[in-house]
Design an enzyme around this catalytic site. Sequence first.
Site, short mmCIF file in Angstrom:
data_model
loop_
_atom_site.label_atom_id
_atom_site.label_comp_id
_atom_site.label_asym_id
_atom_site.label_seq_id
_atom_site.Cartn_x
_atom_site.Cartn_y
_atom_site.Cartn_z
N LYS A 142 -13.46 12.06 9.57
CA LYS A 142 -14.83 12.23 9.08
C LYS A 142 -14.87 13.26 7.96
CE LYS A 142 -17.83 14.83 11.19
NZ LYS A 142 -18.78 15.39 12.18
N ASP A 160 -20.56 10.13 11.21
CA ASP A 160 -21.00 11.22 12.08
C ASP A 160 -21.89 10.62 13.16
OD1 ASP A 160 -23.41 10.71 10.86
OD2 ASP A 160 -23.76 12.77 10.20
#
Length: 248
Positions: A142, A160
């Site tokens: 991420k 996320d």
Amino acid sequence: MSGLRRTLFSVPVAPVTPPPSVSLVRRARKIDRILAETYPDAKAELDFDNAFECLVVTVLSAQTTDKRVNAVRPTLFAAFPDAKAMAAADREVLEQIVGPLGFFRAKTESLLRLSATLVEEYGGEVPAKLEQLVKLPGVGRKTANVVLGNAFGIPGITVDTHFGRLARRFGFTEQTDPVKVEHEVGALFPKRDWTMLSHHLIWHGRRICHAQKPACGACPVAKLCPAYGEGPTDPIVAAKLVRTEGRN
């Protein structure tokens, strides 16, 4: 021969993932177009001036808010403007600066190790490749995609909690594993759109499509959303749930 057949037929075959349907692709892209019109200023809500700052503030944003990270950023980079300076930082001074963000000892350790690795392996520069970024201390996929998309202009999908939640609500995927979400959603959009798609879904998740009580009655993509009705559908009630800014 029979033994050979058994050996051959026992070899596992990787499952083939079918391509997404045309109708899903069209609906997904229409949702993104509407969100782009709704949030024309969508961007990363963490402040940074270069790739090193982008990497550091993204690492620091774990388990805290963007607003808090942005508040300590000027002091942090005034004291330690690059990887070389941060790698040589006094631990107690660094802990004091990042203290307001919580988990300050662990975050200080991550910054020291991260900066030292950048100095030792990359001459103090942040690499611009996913496979190199994810090997850095404290950096996951991420964070790597945030840096690639926002610091280097290399398309990446940032999965996320907001992105994952909305991708499932919109019916883009049923997956919960972030990597699988990334791949399945990525197949619905041109690669050039991935970074802005991430911003659109994250902004929408922070402002309207909340985890608890999504403001369905105030949602610009309500007619296209399979999850419509999970939150209040009355426009007046829903309007009270809308945030004009992200939950920073």
